[in-house]
Design a protein around this motif. Structure first.
Motif, short mmCIF file in Angstrom:
data_model
loop_
_atom_site.label_atom_id
_atom_site.label_comp_id
_atom_site.label_asym_id
_atom_site.label_seq_id
_atom_site.Cartn_x
_atom_site.Cartn_y
_atom_site.Cartn_z
N VAL A 93 0.85 -1.21 0.00
CA VAL A 93 0.00 0.00 0.00
C VAL A 93 0.88 1.25 0.00
N ASN A 94 0.58 2.16 -0.90
CA ASN A 94 1.30 3.43 -1.01
C ASN A 94 2.82 3.24 -1.17
N ASP A 95 3.19 2.22 -1.97
CA ASP A 95 4.62 2.00 -2.20
C ASP A 95 5.06 2.55 -3.56
N GLY A 96 4.14 3.28 -4.23
CA GLY A 96 4.48 3.88 -5.51
C GLY A 96 4.24 2.96 -6.69
N ILE A 97 3.78 1.72 -6.45
CA ILE A 97 3.47 0.77 -7.53
C ILE A 97 2.00 0.41 -7.47
N CYS A 98 1.34 0.49 -8.60
CA CYS A 98 -0.09 0.23 -8.65
C CYS A 98 -0.34 -1.27 -8.71
N ASP A 99 -0.88 -1.83 -7.63
CA ASP A 99 -1.20 -3.25 -7.57
C ASP A 99 -2.68 -3.50 -7.82
N CYS A 100 -3.54 -2.60 -7.41
CA CYS A 100 -4.97 -2.73 -7.66
C CYS A 100 -5.29 -2.02 -8.98
N CYS A 101 -6.11 -2.66 -9.80
CA CYS A 101 -6.42 -2.03 -11.09
C CYS A 101 -7.25 -0.76 -10.93
N ASP A 102 -7.93 -0.60 -9.74
CA ASP A 102 -8.69 0.64 -9.51
C ASP A 102 -7.84 1.71 -8.81
N ALA A 103 -6.52 1.41 -8.60
CA ALA A 103 -5.55 2.33 -7.99
C ALA A 103 -5.84 2.65 -6.54
N SER A 104 -6.71 1.89 -5.90
CA SER A 104 -7.09 2.19 -4.51
C SER A 104 -5.95 1.96 -3.53
N ASP A 105 -4.92 1.21 -3.90
CA ASP A 105 -3.80 0.95 -2.98
C ASP A 105 -2.81 2.10 -2.94
N GLU A 106 -2.94 3.04 -3.88
CA GLU A 106 -1.99 4.17 -3.94
C GLU A 106 -2.73 5.49 -3.72
N TYR A 107 -3.57 5.52 -2.69
CA TYR A 107 -4.38 6.72 -2.42
C TYR A 107 -3.57 7.84 -1.80
N ASN A 108 -2.39 7.53 -1.28
CA ASN A 108 -1.59 8.57 -0.63
C ASN A 108 -0.13 8.45 -1.04
N SER A 109 0.10 8.32 -2.35
CA SER A 109 1.48 8.25 -2.85
C SER A 109 1.60 9.15 -4.07
N HIS A 110 2.82 9.24 -4.59
CA HIS A 110 3.06 10.07 -5.77
C HIS A 110 2.82 9.32 -7.07
N ALA A 111 2.41 8.06 -6.99
CA ALA A 111 2.18 7.27 -8.21
C ALA A 111 0.93 7.78 -8.92
N HIS A 112 1.02 7.85 -10.23
CA HIS A 112 -0.13 8.27 -11.04
C HIS A 112 -0.73 7.01 -11.69
N CYS A 113 -1.71 6.47 -11.03
CA CYS A 113 -2.32 5.21 -11.48
C CYS A 113 -3.61 5.47 -12.23
N GLN A 114 -3.81 4.73 -13.30
CA GLN A 114 -5.07 4.81 -14.03
C GLN A 114 -5.93 3.61 -13.67
N ASN A 115 -7.21 3.84 -13.67
CA ASN A 115 -8.16 2.75 -13.39
C ASN A 115 -8.31 1.90 -14.66
N THR A 116 -7.74 0.69 -14.60
CA THR A 116 -7.77 -0.21 -15.77
C THR A 116 -8.75 -1.36 -15.59
N CYS A 117 -9.55 -1.30 -14.54
CA CYS A 117 -10.43 -2.43 -14.22
C CYS A 117 -11.43 -2.71 -15.34
N TRP A 118 -11.96 -1.66 -15.94
CA TRP A 118 -12.99 -1.88 -16.96
C TRP A 118 -12.41 -2.63 -18.16
N ASN A 119 -11.22 -2.18 -18.60
CA ASN A 119 -10.59 -2.85 -19.75
C ASN A 119 -10.23 -4.31 -19.42
N LEU A 120 -9.66 -4.50 -18.22
CA LEU A 120 -9.34 -5.87 -17.80
C LEU A 120 -10.59 -6.72 -17.71
#
Length: 457
Positions: A93-120
């Motif tokens: 969680v908040n380690d700068g790497i997006c592990d959840c496809c909805d980006a919910s694990d990076e809610y307080n980091s500098h990572a810019h995650c896109q929500n890819t759940c729909w495509n997956l």
């Protein structure tokens, strides 16, 4: 007034959002209802509710920090709306790497995650739909193979009954031919004994004289000449030396030829004594030529005819019994509750993997052939070794050729659902132990249709 109401509402929403418990699934929300205190889910401790997700681990089971990485044994729940939800270690969680496809694990980091759940989710839904279509087609083909298996089973049962009837008929014929051969052999033996005992009288003697005369009369002109006598008659004590012309003329009573009548009264008697002359290429005197007797010849022909017929019937009987034995072995194999696997019998499927060609002949054997042409047995049909729920999902082939490290080669074949029957893959995870993926419609199971994407998709 309206301004104050809007400001108060925004402040309340901000407070609610700030107290949102992250990283929990809907089934665990009942444990995180906001109150003055929080009971660790393992029941080990009660802490103030303000300490939930405060980035400090208070509960041994890590249940107070589902949304942070504070607890080493914690888990963060990815909701992944539109795709499959799953848990990740809270350390991610908040380690700068997006592990959840909805980006919910990076809610307080500098990572810019896109929500890819729909495509997956779309890709997975397309895959599942394809699998379902394959399953539907496989089940349709399986039903056809079941119907064919039932018909084939009945045909083989009918074939077995027909072969058994043929075997019974041949058994009767076999006994009849054995009886006839015995009678023919007995008649020949009696005829031979009668001739040897001299009971045939003058007729036997005349027949033997005629036969001997014909043996010496090479050109069949009705007379024996000097040349014919030299060619056919030899001295008993000096077989290597041919008769001289003078000796031959003397045997012909001073003439150069002799007819049957004169032969019977002169030369026949000399040959019959057997103490000075013998006919070449025979081991005895002319008395051994009783085989030329017409009665004995007829008996001999009858005995040979019956022996030939008996041999033919015996060969046919043995062949039918071998077919019966092979068919019984095939029918003794477990081909599934509806005989759906019966069509695989007598079929073979090949797959080339690098320099080897593998051949699977279901219910028979598995082989491996190199590019050099060397063929090795990887095992012969053993049994079904599937799970209790699906006994017919795996085959094992045992007692193949010995492995250089010791032991015998073996192969385990896993059957998977598909619209075609084919050998799909071969691997050797350990030395001389092979695993194969064999695809066929008869491996399709209706229960698979209950599987699908999680209900939260």
């Amino acid at each position: 007034m309206r301004f104050h109401i809007i400001t108060a509402a925004l402040m309340w929403l901000g407070y609610v959002e700030s107290r949102k418990i992250r990283g929990i699934s809907s089934s665990y929300k009942r444990f995180y209802k906001e109150r003055k205190s929080f009971l660790c889910i393992d029941g080990s401790k009660i802490i103030p509710f303000e300490q939930v997700n405060d980035d400090y681990c208070d509960c041994e089971d890590g249940s107070d920090e589902p949304g942070t990485s504070a607890c080493p044994r914690g888990r963060f729940y990815c909701t992944n709306l539109g795709f499959r939800p799953h848990y990740i270690p809270s350390s991610r969680v908040n380690d700068g790497i997006c592990d959840c496809c909805d980006a919910s694990d990076e809610y307080n980091s500098h990572a810019h995650c896109q929500n890819t759940c729909w495509n997956l989710g779309q890709r997975e839904r397309a895959y599942v739909e394809g699998q379902m279509r394959t399953l539907d087609e496989g089940l349709r083909l399986k039903q056809q193979l079941i119907e064919e298996g039932v018909l084939l089973w009945r045909e083989k049962q009918a074939q077995l009954r027909e072969l058994q009837q043929v075997a019974e008929d041949l058994q009767i014929k076999l006994e009849e031919h054995r009886r006839k051969k015995h009678e023919a052999d007995r008649l020949k033996e009696q005829t031979l004994k009668t001739l040897e005992a001299g009971d045939s009288g003058v007729r036997h003697q005349d027949s033997t004289v005629t036969s001997t005369f014909q043996l010496l009369d090479s050109n069949k002109d009705g007379s024996i000449t000097v040349n014919e006598l030299q060619a056919k008659v030899a001295l008993i004590h000096d077989e290597e030396r041919p008769l001289s012309e003078g000796e031959a003329v003397a045997l012909l009573e001073g003439s150069h030829q002799m007819n049957l009548t004169k032969f019977q009264h002169t030369l026949w008697n000399i040959l019959t004594k057997g103490d000075s002359l013998k006919i070449k290429d025979t081991h005895d005197t002319p008395d051994s030529l009783v085989i030329e007797d017409p009665h004995l010849m007829a008996a001999d022909r009858a005995a040979k005819w019956e022996a030939t017929n008996l041999k033919k019937v015996e060969e046919a009987y043995d062949t039918v019994n071998m077919e019966i034995s092979d068919l019984r072995k095939k029918l003794a194999i477990d081909y599934g509750p509806d005989w759906e696997f019966l069509f695989l019998n007598s079929q073979c499927y090949t797959l080339k993997v690098y320099e080897y060609t593998y051949t699977l002949c279901p219910f028979n054997q598995v082989t491996q052939k190199s590019t050099a042409g060397t063929e090795v047995s990887l095992g012969r049909w053993g049994m079904w070794v599937g799970t209790p729920k699906n006994q017919y999902s795996q085959m094992v082939y045992e007692n193949g050729e010995p492995c250089w490290q010791g032991g015998s080669r073996s192969a385990t074949v896993t059957l998977t659902c598909g619209t075609e029957t084919a050998l799909r893959s071969v691997k050797e995870p350990s030395k001389c132990q092979y695993i194969m993926d064999f695809q066929t419609p008869v491996a399709c199971q209706p229960v698979l249709k209950q599987r699908g994407i999680h209900s939260e998709l």
